[in-house]
Design a protein around this motif. Structure first.
Motif, short mmCIF file in Angstrom:
data_model
loop_
_atom_site.label_atom_id
_atom_site.label_comp_id
_atom_site.label_asym_id
_atom_site.label_seq_id
_atom_site.Cartn_x
_atom_site.Cartn_y
_atom_site.Cartn_z
N LYS A 1 0.45 4.02 -1.57
CA LYS A 1 -0.05 3.69 -2.90
C LYS A 1 -1.54 4.05 -3.00
O LYS A 1 -2.29 3.78 -2.07
CB LYS A 1 0.11 2.19 -3.16
N THR B 1 -6.05 7.69 -8.66
CA THR B 1 -5.59 6.46 -9.31
C THR B 1 -5.39 6.66 -10.81
O THR B 1 -5.05 5.72 -11.51
CB THR B 1 -6.61 5.31 -9.12
N ARG C 1 -2.56 0.58 5.36
CA ARG C 1 -1.55 0.66 4.31
C ARG C 1 -0.23 1.21 4.85
O ARG C 1 0.84 0.79 4.42
CB ARG C 1 -2.07 1.51 3.15
N GLU D 1 2.93 -0.86 4.06
CA GLU D 1 3.86 -0.34 3.05
C GLU D 1 5.06 0.36 3.66
O GLU D 1 6.17 0.24 3.16
CB GLU D 1 3.12 0.65 2.11
#
Lengths: 434, 903
Positions: free
Chosen positions: B42, B87, B180, B184
Motif C-alpha cells: 500500500k 498516493t 509493510r 501486509e
C-alpha cells in the motif's frame, strides 16, 4: 478597548468560576441542558455555522463547516479535543483548563451532542499532569450532576468523556498523529485523504477541535449567534486568547476581539504594557513558532486571520512572541529549528533530514563560529527543498524560522561569515565532534 | 472498473480507475522515481521521492462543467504544491508533469537529503550494483555532496535481526517497505519503528528476532543495503553474478528461483518472478535451504562395497556391478524380486525413467517415499481434480471461495499461505477448517474448528447440503462407490452432521451454497486432512465435482503433498498400482511397506533407492535392507541407508542438471542447469539410462525369466529434453508439454534486472526469461474422472486417550537443509500438548514424557503450546531425532501420555 465580558477567559469576570458550584450559578451547563432538551443536534451545528466560529488550533477553519463533513448515518463517531498545546509560545489552553475547566467540559459535551458522538476524548500534552487532574475532577462533577453518562437528563443521549495524556511529542498535536497516539501507536501523521471526518479514530468518523474552539461553543448556544458575532470582525468573529511572550513588560494570556491591532496587544497597559526597557521591537512571531516572522513595520496589522495572512504570516495558535533588538536573528532561527529537529517524527525525508541538516549548519555558524558564504546558499536551498514537500505541517513549519531570518535579516548571516573569516586569517578548521 | 485517460508529460495514457500516478506513468513509459512505494504494498507517501506537479480540469462551480479556454481546451488548475505520485490516484483529464524544473529541484532535494544520512559505503555494500538509491542518485540526484561528512549520524552496526537478516541502520533510508511487507504480505508483523527524527529506526518486535518464514524477501525489496542476508553478506558483487533459473524442489509450490552463481559457486538464491506461482516472493526455506548443493560431504564418485567397505570406483565399474547383480537376481528370482523407491524431489525425467526401467525388468514394486506406518496411498484426487489451465491465484479475489481444510500452508507449502491470504485480501472468501489453529487462519473470512470426531461430519455435511443445491451428479453417478456414499449420506440427518462438527444446519447450507455458486471455488487440503483417511478427501472430491466447474481455470483441488515433485512422481507412475498418467496396471506391485516385508521374507532381493533414505527413519527398512541381497543407493549424500548399500551412485543436485517438475496445481515447470555437477555425480535420469545401457550389454541374458528386454537404442537419451519429449509423447495428460513450450514467459514480461525498470521497482534480479511453466490440461475435463469412493477412515489399533498427529514443519530434518543458515531454526524433537492436558499431568515445557501406543513407546521432551487442542499430541515426525515409526500404528495413532519421573 477591553472586553466588557470575556467569552472564554471568564475567570477575569468571575474569579471563582473554576468551582463547579460557581460555574453553575453563572449559568454553567444551562446551554447544554437547553440544547439537549430543546434543540436537535442539527440545530446546534447550524448555530455554530452561523456564528462563524473558526478553529483556534491554528488553521482557522470554520468549525460548523468541519462538523458538516461527517458522512451521514455512519456511527459511532468520535469527538476529540486537542489539548496537546505544544506550539512554542502558546499557553492559553493550559490557562483555560486551570481557570475555567467546566466551560471546556460543557463545550466538549455540547459539541459531542451536536455531532452525535457518544464518546469524546480530551488528548492532553503529557506534561499537563495537574491540568489533567483538574479536568478529570471537572468531568467527575459533571457525571455527578447528571450531565454525562447514560440517558442524560432523560433525553436518551449517552456521553462519556475520557482524558488521555500523551507521552511527550509535539507531532501529536497534528490531528492524525494524535489519533495514532490515542490508538496506542507511535505518534506519526497519517496519509490524507481520508480525512478524519470520514475515517479518523479507529477508522470512524471523527471531529477534532482545539480547546479554545470548544470552550466557545457553550457561549454561542447560551447567548446566541448575534451576540457572538458582535465581537471581532466579519470574517473572524468572536475573540481570541493570545499568548503574549518575549521582551514585553506583561507577558501572559489576553483575550481580545479579533481585529485589534498588534500594536495594542504589545503596547496597551492592559495587555503587554510595552517593550521591556523601551527597546525597539525586532521580531514578532504572531502565531507560534510555526508562523513566519513579522517586524516592527507590521505593528499596525489587525489581529485576525485575513490580515495576518495578507501580511505573509498567520494567526496560528495565537502565541505571539515579541523579541527586541538584542537578539540575533540567526540564533533565534537556530533555537527554533532545533526544536523542530527534536520533534520531527522521522516519517518523511525532507523533515527528518532537512531539520537535521539545518540545525547542524546553524550550530556550526552560530555556536562554533565557523560560517562560510556557501553556508548561506546551503541554508537557502535546504529550506527550499523542504518547503511544500513534507508529509505534514511540521516540516513546513520548520522552514519558517530560517526562511524568515534569511529574508528579513540577511546581513546578520553575512556578518557571521565575515566574523569567521576575519579570525587571524585562519582557514576554517575541519571540525571533528561526536 | 472504468478507465481513466490522463496526460503525463504530454503523453496520453488510459489506465483503470484507481491506478496511482506512478503506475500510470510507467504504462506511458515514464519513470517516476520511488523509494517507499512498492507495487505490491500500500502506498504511504513517506519518502517524498515521487513528487510531481498535478493539475485537474477546472470546473465551473455553478454549471459543474469544465471551464474551456479560447481554443476550446479545458483549463487545467495546477495544484499549488507538488503531490506524491504514489498516493495520488488518477482522475479524468488530469495533467501530470514529471520533468519540470520545479519537480527536478524537489526530487534532487529529496535525494540530497537521503544521502546526508547515508554512509556512502557503496564499495563494501552488498546492494551496490543493484541499488535503487545508487540508481536514482545517478538518474535524479545531485552530482555533489554539500553535507559535512562529520555531521552524519552513527549507529551501532550491523544489528543482527535473527540468524538470517542483518540490519545496517546507517544505510537505512526509513522507507518502511520491510515493515509493510511483514504486515501486509507475510502477516508476520514482527518489524516496527522506534524513536523519532533522525533516530527513527527499524526494530524487531519478536522473540526470537525477525521471526518470520518470509524474512528474506525484505532484503530484496529494501531499496538500500540496510537489510542484508546472512547468507550473502560480503560474498560477491552483484555484477559478477550469473543468474540461473531453477525451480525450488523443497515443497510442492514449485517457486521459481534464480541461483546467482559466481564461477560455478552458489552465491545466493533469489525469487524469479512468476505471477501464477510465487509472484516475486520466496520463503526462507527456498532462499537459505539450497546450501546442500555445495555441502562438503556431497558424494563425488560411485562407491562399491568390497570386503565390507564402500570404496570409490569408476562409473563403468559401478554400472557393471549394478547390471550384473540386477541381471543375476532377475534371472534367478524373476523381475518381481526387484524393487525401487524414489524420492518426491526428483524431476519428472528421473521418475519416469526410474519406473520405466523397473517395469521393463518385470517389476511393479515401485513407490515414492519410504513407507512406514504413517504412509498413505498415492493421492489421486489432487491430480484428477486439479485446477485447469490458466489457473492464476494472483488474479483471484472477490467471487472466489477457497476451502482450506486440514492443512497448515505456512509449514507445508509456505508460499501458498501468501497466495491464499492474497485471495482473502482481494475480497475472496477464505474458509479455513481444521483440528487446530494455523497462521493462515488469521486471514480467513471464516474459521471452522472441529474435534477429531467432527471432521468427517463437516465435509459430509457440506456434501449433503451441496447435494440439495446441485443436481450436477452425472459425473459422480459413474464413479465406483458413489451409490454407497450417497446412501450413507441419506441415512444421516444434516442436523446430526452439523451438531457433530459444531456448525449449524444453516451454516453448512450457506457454506455449501457459497461454494457452489461462487465464480471460482478451490479446495486445499494437507496432511491433517489426508491422515483422517480417504473418506474425507473423497467427500471433498465429490463436493468439487458437484460444482460442475472442475478442470476449468481456478477451479479444483490443490493437495499439499510432501516433497517438491510428489505430484510428478504420481503422474510419472512411481507407484505400485498405476503407470504414468494414472493408468492402472494389470498387476499391482508392492508399495514401500510391502517391499520391506517382502525383502525380509526373501521375496524381494534387490532394492534400488533413488533420493530416499528409509534407514534413517524406519527400523523395518533397516531390517529389510539388511536382508536384501543387493541394495543400490543413489543420492546426494552418504545416507544412513548407504550403510546397507552394495553400490552407491552420486547424483547431481537440482542446480546441476535440467529437469521438469509438476507442482501441486499440476503446473509443469522447467528448471535449468546452474552449475557443473559436483565431482562425477550425474543426474538421476542419466544414471537410470546408464544402468539400462549397462543391462543391455550384460552377456548372460535373462535365463528362465527371459532375456533382458532393454536395448541400447531405446535407452539412448542424450539430454534431459529427450526424456521430456518422451514424457510428452507417452504420459497421458502431458501431450504438448515440451521444453520449448515451457520456456514461454507469457505476457507481462519481467521487470528487467538493472537500471531503468529496476529503478522503478527494485534493484533485484527477479527477471524471468526462462519460462513460467504450463498448467496441465485437466484430467477431469473430459468427464472421465476415474476415482473410487472407498469410504475408508483411519482406524486405530485400540482406543487410548490421546490422539497423536504428525505435524509437518517447514524447517525439519530434511537432508536438503544441510549446511544452511536454517539449521539453528530447526527445533529439537518434541511432542506438543495443550496447556490443559499438561496441567492435568503436571507437565511443563521441557519435561520428558512417555508416549505409549499399541506399537511401542517413545520418550521425548514435551512442549506446551497454546494452539494445540486438548486430547491431541502433535509430533513433528520430520525432525531428525523424532522416530515416529516406533510408536505409530497408522497415519494417526492413539497413545497414552505419561510424565517421565526422574529421581
Amino acid at each position: 478597548m477591553g472586553l466588557t465580558e470575556h467569552i472564554v477567559m471568564r475567570e477575569l469576570d468571575i474569579p471563582d468560576i473554576s468551582d463547579f458550584a460557581v460555574y453553575r450559578r453563572h449559568g454553567g451547563w444551562e446551554a447544554y441542558r437547553y440544547a439537549l432538551t430543546e434543540k436537535t443536534p442539527a440545530d446546534i451545528v447550524q448555530m455554530v455555522k452561523d456564528s462563524g466560529l473558526r478553529g483556534r488550533g491554528g488553521a482557522g477553519f470554520p468549525t460548523g463547516v468541519k462538523w458538516g463533513f461527517l458522512p451521514k448515518g455512519v456511527y459511532p463517531r468520535y469527538l476529540l479535543c486537542n489539548c496537546d498545546e505544544s506550539e512554542p509560545g502558546t499557553f492559553n489552553n493550559h490557562q483555560i483548563i486551570d481557570k475555567n475547566p467546566h466551560q471546556l467540559i460543557e463545550g466538549v459535551a455540547l459539541s459531542a451532542y451536536a455531532i452525535e458522538a457518544n464518546v469524546a476524548y480530551i488528548y492532553m500534552r503529557g506534561e499537563f499532569a495537574a491540568a489533567a487532574r483538574t479536568l478529570e475532577r471537572a468531568i467527575a462533577q459533571a457525571y455527578e450532576a447528571g450531565f454525562l453518562g447514560k440517558n442524560i437528563l432523560g433525553t436518551g443521549f449517552d456521553l462519556d468523556i475520557y482524558v488521555h495524556r500523551g507521552a511527550g511529542a509535539y507531532i501529536c498535536g497534528e490531528e492524525t498523529a494524535l489519533m495514532e497516539s490515542l490508538e496506542g501507536k507511535i505518534g506519526q501523521p497519517r496519509l490524507k485523504p481520508p480525512f478524519p471526518a470520514v475515517a479518523g479514530l479507529y477508522g470512524k468518523p471523527t471531529i477534532i477541535n482545539n480547546v479554545e474552539t470548544l470552550a466557545n461553543v457553550p457561549r454561542i448556544v447560551e447567548k446566541g449567534v448575534a451576540w457572538y458575532r458582535s465581537h471581532g470582525t466579519e470574517k473572524s468573529p468572536g475573540t481570541k486568547c493570545f499568548s503574549l511572550s518575549g521582551h514585553v513588560n506583561r507577558p501572559g494570556n489576553y483575550e481580545l476581539p479579533f481585529g485589534v491591532p498588534l500594536r495594542e496587544l504589545i503596547e496597551s497597559p492592559e495587555y503587554g504594557g510595552g517593550m521591556k526597557g523601551g527597546r525597539p521591537v525586532k521580531i514578532i512571531i504572531p502565531g507560534g513558532a510555526s508562523a513566519p516572522w513579522l517586524t516592527a513595520d507590521h505593528l499596525d496589522i489587525p489581529l485576525d486571520y485575513e490580515s495576518l495572512a495578507a501580511a505573509g504570516s498567520m494567526l496560528g495558535s495565537g502565541g505571539v512572541i515579541v523579541l527586541n533588538d538584542t537578539v540575533s536573528a540567526p540564533y533565534v532561527a537556530y533555537k527554533m529549528d532545533e526544536f523542530f529537529k527534536h520533534e520531527s517524527c522521522g516519517k518523511c525525508t525532507p523533515c527528518r533530514e532537512g531539520t537535521h541538516w539545518l540545525v547542524r549548519t546553524l550550530h556550526r555558524m552560530v555556536e562554533e563560529g565557523h560560517a562560510t558564504a556557501a553556508d548561506i546558499d546551503t541554508l537557502h536551498s535546504i529550506y527550499r527543498q523542504m518547503a511544500g514537500n513534507c508529509f505534514c505541517l511540521l516540516g513546513e513549519s520548520a522552514v519558517m524560522p530560517i526562511k524568515s531570518a534569511l529574508q528579513l535579516f540577511p546581513h546578520e548571516f553575512e556578518a557571521l561569515v565575515k566574523r569567521s573569516s576575519s579570525r587571524n586569517g585562519h582557514q576554517i578548521p575541519l571540525i571533528v565532534r561526536h | 472498473m472504468s478507465d481513466v485517460t490522463l496526460t503525463i508529460d504530454g503523453v496520453q495514457v488510459t489506465v483503470p480507475a484507481g491506478t496511482n500516478i506512478v503506475d500510470a506513468a510507467r504504462q506511458a513509459g515514464i519513470a517516476i522515481p520511488v523509494f517507499c512505494y512498492h507495487p505490491r504494498l500500500k502506498p504511504v507517501g513517506m519518502c517524498r521521492m515521487c513528487l510531481v506537479q498535478v493539475g485537474t480540469p477546472k470546473v465551473d462551480p455553478a454549471t459543474r462543467q469544465p471551464v474551456l479556454d479560447a481554443n476550446g481546451q479545458p483549463v487545467i488548475a495546477m495544484m499549488p504544491k507538488l503531490q506524491t505520485a504514489c498516493t495520488t490516484p488518477v482522475s479524468p483529464g488530469m495533467v501530470v508533469k514529471t520533468t519540470t524544473e520545479e519537480v527536478r529541484f524537489a526530487q534532487r532535494g529529496i535525494l540530497e537529503f537521503l544521502l546526508t544520512s547515508h554512509p556512502l559505503d557503496c564499495p563494501v555494500c552488498d546492494k551496490g550494483g543493484e541499488c535503487p538509491l545508487q540508481n536514482l542518485t545517478m538518474g535524479w540526484g545531485p552530482a555533489v555532496s554539500r553535507f559535512d561528512y562529520n555531521d552524519k549520524v552513527h549507529f551501532e552496526k550491523p544489528v543482527k535481526l535473527g540468524d538470517l537478516i542483518y540490519l545496517d541502520r546507517e544505510r537505512c533510508i526509513l522507507c518502511g517497505r520491510c515493515v509493510r511487507f511483514q504486515d501486509e504480505i507475510a502477516d508476520d508483523p514482527v518489524l516496527g519503528f522506534d524513536n523519532r527524527g533522525r533516530n527513527w529506526m527499524i526494530i524487531s518486535k519478536s522473540d526470537p528476532p525477525f521471526n518470520s518464514k518470509f524474512s528474506g524477501n525484505t532484503t530484496d525489496i529494501c531499496p538500500v543495503g540496510a537489510l542484508t542476508s546472512s547468507d550473502f553478506r560480503f560474498k560477491a558483487r552483484v555484477w559478477e553474478l550469473q543468474s540461473k533459473p531453477v525451480v525450488c524442489t523443497l515443497c510442492p509450490v514449485g517457486c521459481n528461483l534464480t541461483l546467482d552463481m559466481r564461477h560455478d559457486r552458489l552465491m545466493r538464491v533469489m525469487p524469479r518472478e512468476n505471477a501464477a506461482v510465487n509472484d516475486i516472493w520466496i520463503c526462507d526455506k527456498g532462499r537459505y535451504g539450497h546450501r546442500f548443493i555445495e555441502a562438503p560431504d556431497r558424494l563425488t564418485t560411485p562407491l562399491v562395497r568390497r570386503n565390507g567397505k564402500l570404496v570409490p570406483v569408476s562409473w563403468d565399474e559401478a554400472l557393471e556391478v549394478v547390471a550384473d547383480q540386477l541381471t543375476l537376481i532377475r534371472a534367478r528370482h524373476g523381475g518381481q524380486a526387484l524393487a525401487g523407491l524414489a524420492g518426491p524431489q526428483l524431476s519428472n525425467e528421473d521418475l519416469y525413467l526410474f519406473q520405466k526401467l523397473l517395469r521393463e525388468l518385470g517389476s511393479e514394486n515401485i513407490d515414492t517415499g519410504i513407507g512406514g506406518p504413517a504412509a498413505l496411498p498415492p493421492d489421486e484426487i489432487g491430480g484428477w481434480l486439479a485446477p485447469g489451465p490458466n489457473t492464476d491465484l494472483s488474479k483471484l479475489g472477490s467471487g472466489t471461495v477457497v476451502l482450506v481444510i486440514g492443512a497448515d500452508p505456512e509449514e507445508e507449502a509456505p508460499l501458498y499461505m501468501l497466495r491464499l491470504r492474497g485471495i482473502a485480501q482481494r475480497g475472496g472468501k477464505l474458509v479455513v477448517a481444521g483440528l487446530r489453529p494455523t497462521k493462515l487462519e488469521r486471514s480467513a473470512t471464516q474459521v471452522v474448528r472441529y474435534r477429531p470426531e467432527g471432521e468427517l461430519a463437516f465435509v459430509q455435511g457440506l456434501l449433503k447440503a451441496a447435494l440439495e443445491h446441485s443436481s450436477r451428479t452425472a459425473t459422480l453417478e459413474r464413479l465406483a462407490g458413489w451409490k454407497e456414499l450417497r446412501a450413507a449420506l441419506e441415512r444421516v440427518s444434516l442436523n446430526n452432521l452439523a451438531t457433530a462438527c459444531g456448525l449449524t444446519v444453516d451454516g453448512l447450507n450457506q457454506l455449501a451454497k457459497d461454494f457452489l455458486t461462487a465464480s471460482q471455488s478451490l479446495i486445499v487440503y494437507g496432511w491433517e486432512a489426508r491422515s483422517a483417511g480417504p473418506a474425507l478427501t473423497e467427500a471433498l472430491a465429490a463436493l468439487m465435482l458437484l460444482s460442475g466447474r472442475t478442470g476449468t481455470a481456478n477451479n479444483g483441488i490443490i493437495a499439499l503433498l510432501p516433497g517438491g515433485n510428489s505430484r510428478g512422481a504420481i503422474e510419472m507412475g512411481v507407484r505400485p498400482d498405476a503407470g504414468p498418467g494414472y493408468t492402472p496396471r494389470k498387476q499391482r506391485g508392492l508399495d514401500a511397506n510391502g517391499i520391506w516385508d517382502a525383502a525380509r521374507e526373501g521375496k524381494v532381493r534387490a532394492i534400488w533407492l533413488a533420493g530416499v533414505d528409509p534407514a534413517a527413519k524406519l527400523p523395518v527398512a533397516r531390517a529389510a535392507l539388511e536382508a536384501a541381497e543387493f541394495v543400490i543407493v543413489q543420492d546426494l549424500f552418504l545416507t544412513a541407508s548407504a550403510e546397507y548399500a552394495d553400490v552407491v551412485l552420486p547424483t547431481a543436485s537440482v542446480a546441476e542438471r535440467e529437469g521438469t517438475y509438476t507442482n501441486a496445481e499440476r503446473r509443469v515447470q522447467r528448471s535449468r542447469q546452474a552449475c557443473a555437477p559436483v565431482g562425477e555425480s550425474r543426474p538421476d535420469w542419466q544414471i537410470v539410462a546408464a544402468v539400462a545401457q549397462a543391462l543391455a550389454m550384460v552377456p548372460i541374458g535373462g535365463g528362465r525369466n527371459g532375456p533382458i528386454p532393454v536395448t541400447t537404442e531405446a535407452w539412448s537419451y542424450m539430454v534431459a529434453a529427450d526424456v521430456g519429449n518422451e514424457i510428452a509423447a507417452q504420459v497421458p495428460g502431458y501431450a504438448g508439454i515440451t521444453y520449448a513450450a515451457l520456456a514461454a514467459t507469457g505476457t507481462g514480461g519481467s521487470w528487467g534486472r538493472q537500471f531503468d525498470d529496476a529503478i522503478y521497482y527494485d534493484g533485484t534480479s527477479y527477471t524471468n526469461t526462462e519460462g513460467v511453466g504450463l498448467v496441465l490440461p485437466a484430467l477431469a475435463s473430459k468427464g472421465t474422472v476415474n476415482l473410487t469412493f472407498t469410504g475408508k477412515v483411519t482406524r486405530f489399533a485400540d482406543e487410548r486417550p490421546m490422539l497423536l498427529l504428525e505435524q509437518v514443519l517447514a524447517y525439519d530434518g530434511d537432508r536438503h537443509l544441510r549446511g544452511s543458515k536454517l539449521q539453528s531454526l530447526i527445533p529439537r524433537g518434541y511432542a506438543a500438548i495443550s496447556a490443559d492436558d499438561a496441567a492435568k499431568l503436571n507437565i511443563h515445557s521441557g519435561d520428558r514424557v512417555r508416549l505409549i501406543s499399541a506399537a511401542g513407546e517413545m520418550v521425548i521432551p514435551a512442549r506446551v503450546l497454546a494452539d494445540v487442542p486438548n486430547g491431541i499430541i502433535l509430533l513433528p515426525a520430520g525432525l531428525a531425532d523424532v522416530m515416529a515409526a516406533e510408536i505409530e500404528t497408522g497415519p494417526r495413532t492413539r497413545v497414552n501420555l505419561a510424565k517421565v519421573v526422574t529421581e
